[in-house]
Design a protein around this motif. Structure first.
Motif, mmCIF file in Angstrom:
data_model
loop_
_atom_site.group_PDB
_atom_site.id
_atom_site.type_symbol
_atom_site.label_atom_id
_atom_site.label_comp_id
_atom_site.label_asym_id
_atom_site.label_seq_id
_atom_site.Cartn_x
_atom_site.Cartn_y
_atom_site.Cartn_z
ATOM 1 N N VAL A 14 -2.920 6.814 5.137
ATOM 2 C CA VAL A 14 -4.215 7.075 5.766
ATOM 3 C C VAL A 14 -5.336 7.202 4.733
ATOM 4 C CG1 VAL A 14 -3.264 8.135 7.834
ATOM 5 C CG2 VAL A 14 -3.742 9.552 5.814
ATOM 6 N N ASN A 15 -4.983 7.388 3.465
ATOM 7 C CA ASN A 15 -6.002 7.492 2.416
ATOM 8 C C ASN A 15 -6.451 6.122 1.914
ATOM 9 O OD1 ASN A 15 -6.000 10.345 2.339
ATOM 10 N ND2 ASN A 15 -4.101 10.322 1.138
ATOM 11 N N ASP A 16 -5.822 5.072 2.406
ATOM 12 C CA ASP A 16 -6.221 3.706 2.061
ATOM 13 C C ASP A 16 -7.431 3.357 2.919
ATOM 14 O OD1 ASP A 16 -6.465 0.834 2.043
ATOM 15 O OD2 ASP A 16 -4.444 0.752 1.189
ATOM 16 N N LEU A 17 -8.604 3.248 2.291
ATOM 17 C CA LEU A 17 -9.837 3.046 3.038
ATOM 18 C C LEU A 17 -9.804 1.781 3.884
ATOM 19 C CD1 LEU A 17 -12.712 3.873 3.747
ATOM 20 C CD2 LEU A 17 -13.509 2.698 1.679
ATOM 21 N N TRP A 70 -19.684 6.645 -0.617
ATOM 22 C CA TRP A 70 -18.702 7.001 0.417
ATOM 23 C C TRP A 70 -17.391 6.242 0.219
ATOM 24 C CZ3 TRP A 70 -16.839 3.596 4.235
ATOM 25 C CH2 TRP A 70 -16.139 4.179 5.306
ATOM 26 N N ASN A 85 -16.344 5.092 -2.580
ATOM 27 C CA ASN A 85 -15.884 5.300 -3.960
ATOM 28 C C ASN A 85 -15.918 3.992 -4.755
ATOM 29 O OD1 ASN A 85 -15.007 6.958 -6.072
ATOM 30 N ND2 ASN A 85 -12.838 6.526 -5.657
ATOM 31 N N LYS A 124 -0.930 4.335 -0.099
ATOM 32 C CA LYS A 124 -1.894 5.405 0.169
ATOM 33 C C LYS A 124 -1.880 5.887 1.618
ATOM 34 C CE LYS A 124 -5.147 4.016 -3.451
ATOM 35 N NZ LYS A 124 -6.540 3.604 -3.745
ATOM 36 N N SER A 145 0.827 -1.208 0.000
ATOM 37 C CA SER A 145 0.000 0.000 0.000
ATOM 38 C C SER A 145 0.862 1.259 0.000
ATOM 39 C CB SER A 145 -0.923 0.002 1.221
ATOM 40 O OG SER A 145 -1.674 1.201 1.260
ATOM 41 N N ARG A 197 -7.469 2.342 6.817
ATOM 42 C CA ARG A 197 -8.118 3.315 7.695
ATOM 43 C C ARG A 197 -9.249 2.653 8.487
ATOM 44 N NH1 ARG A 197 -6.968 8.343 9.828
ATOM 45 N NH2 ARG A 197 -8.904 9.371 10.438
ATOM 46 N N SER A 198 -10.026 1.808 7.821
ATOM 47 C CA SER A 198 -11.144 1.121 8.480
ATOM 48 C C SER A 198 -10.647 0.215 9.589
ATOM 49 C CB SER A 198 -11.939 0.301 7.456
ATOM 50 O OG SER A 198 -12.474 1.114 6.444
#
Length: 378
Positions: free
Chosen positions: A258-261, A326, A328, A256, A254, A264-265
């Motif tokens: 913190v932008n990796d959903l 939400w 995307n 991304k 990865s 982040r989840s």
């Protein structure tokens, strides 16, 4: 080609059991012609390829009806022809169907029904395959496609993870709502069944692999049975093993942050990415419509629920639409259905929180019931 006309306009069918010395003598005395275009054919009796007929180069007839045939295709076509003969079934080898201007490998007639059998060794586009199918259907002929066992792949018997190219996936059949592919291996003289297919991710599947020698095959062809609950437990173990390895590499690759959903989840839900609860990352109907591994969008769903103070039972069409937007993700009938199916499983297990306790047996039971109803669209 294995079929030709002689000087006397009689049909001649090649058989690899005929000694090559006898065929060479026949070639010296007899000329052979194409049953369709009536051009004279070359009678090839080589060392590395079984005896066969071929048009001269740049023949329009050859371009119209057949690709360049490999040894594998010629051998498999001959074996399948002999199979139907041994079953005392009316069969024609390489017949020209004038009504639709097509020439299948075999035309089988059984109980008043006609079947066009195509032993497919070379890649074929979905458009070309559909074009041929439509031609057969116009003449009330049922097409049966039998892809060849890939030369570079070995499918061991039992339950295992397999990789299926998009080319092979177009040959997936459905029986009792279960997905399977029937291959044929002319070298081993056996059919290979890849049955009870469960999608993992991309071209990766879990399958029950069975080999069936042509000597014990029947027609109509054998249909694989649905796996038992005990066998399904092996599927679940393989599924979670794949998930563990996939998610491990997923984190490493990865870029991304913190932008990796998904990441982040997992972080916001205080979950251990290497030990997710077994109800996150499960196979559901229509999940192939979502371009993510199941654990990714299912973890994101729990994060969405927490952020919006919703319960699983409150996930109606509008809420699902909001979730997909939400996250995307593509909004379509199939992606909506995938989320609904997952919510149904969670409701059946009475799960609303990712930290909720659960019993492995209950999850297996619910997933098994759902798996029996799955009808994937690859």
């Amino acid at each position: 080609m294995l079929v030709a006309l002689t000087d006397q306009h009689e049909q001649f069918i090649l058989n690899s059991n005929i000694p090559k010395t006898a065929l060479k003598q026949l070639r010296q005395k007899t000329k052979f012609y194409c049953p369709q275009c009536k051009e004279q054919l070359q009678f090839k009796i080589g060392t590395f390829k079984i005896p066969h007929f071929a048009h001269n180069s740049k023949s329009l007839c050859d371009q119209r009806f057949s690709e360049r045939e490999s040894e594998r295709h010629l051998l498999g076509k001959e074996q399948l022809f002999q199979f139907f003969v041994s079953q005392h079934i009316d069969v024609q080898l390489e017949p020209y169907l004038q009504n639709i201007n097509q020439r299948p490998d075999l035309l089988v007639i059984e109980d008043g029904h006609r079947f066009a059998v195509e032993f497919q060794c070379s890649p074929i586009s979905l458009e070309k395959r559909e074009q041929r199918n439509n031609g057969y259907k116009r003449d009330f002929i049922r097409p049966i496609w039998i892809p060849a066992q890939p030369v570079n792949k070995e499918f061991r018997q039992g339950i295992m993870k397999i990789s299926l190219s998009k080319q092979l996936q177009q040959f997936i059949l459905t029986s009792n709502k279960q997905q399977y592919i029937m291959l044929y291996d002319p070298t081993m003289r056996q059919f290979i069944y890849l049955s009870n297919l469960m999608l993992l991710h991309g071209n990766q599947f879990i399958s029950k692999v069975q080999a069936l020698p042509i000597s014990i095959q029947k027609f109509p062809f054998y249909l694989p049975k649905v796996i038992s609950k005990k066998e399904f437990s092996q599927y679940v173990l393989l599924y979670h093993s794949y998930a563990h390895n996939y998610l491990k590499s997923r984190v490493l690759l990865s870029r991304k942050g913190v932008n990796d959903l998904f990441l982040r989840s997992v972080y916001e839900l205080r979950l251990n990415i290497q030990a997710l609860p077994k109800f996150i990352g499960v196979p559901v109907q229509e999940s192939d419509a979502i371009n993510l591994y199941s654990a990714e969008w299912q973890a994101a769903l729990f994060y969405f629920l927490r952020q919006h103070h919703l319960t699983i039972s409150e996930m109606n069409n509008q809420s699902i639409h909001n979730f997909l937007k939400w996250a995307n993700l593509l909004y379509s009938k199939r992606t909506i259905s995938a989320v609904k199916n997952y919510c149904y499983i969670l409701e059946s297990l009475s799960i609303n929180d990712p930290h909720q306790s659960y019993r492995d047996e209950e999850i297996v039971n619910q997933l098994y019931s759902h798996f029996l109803a799955i009808n994937y669209k690859y």
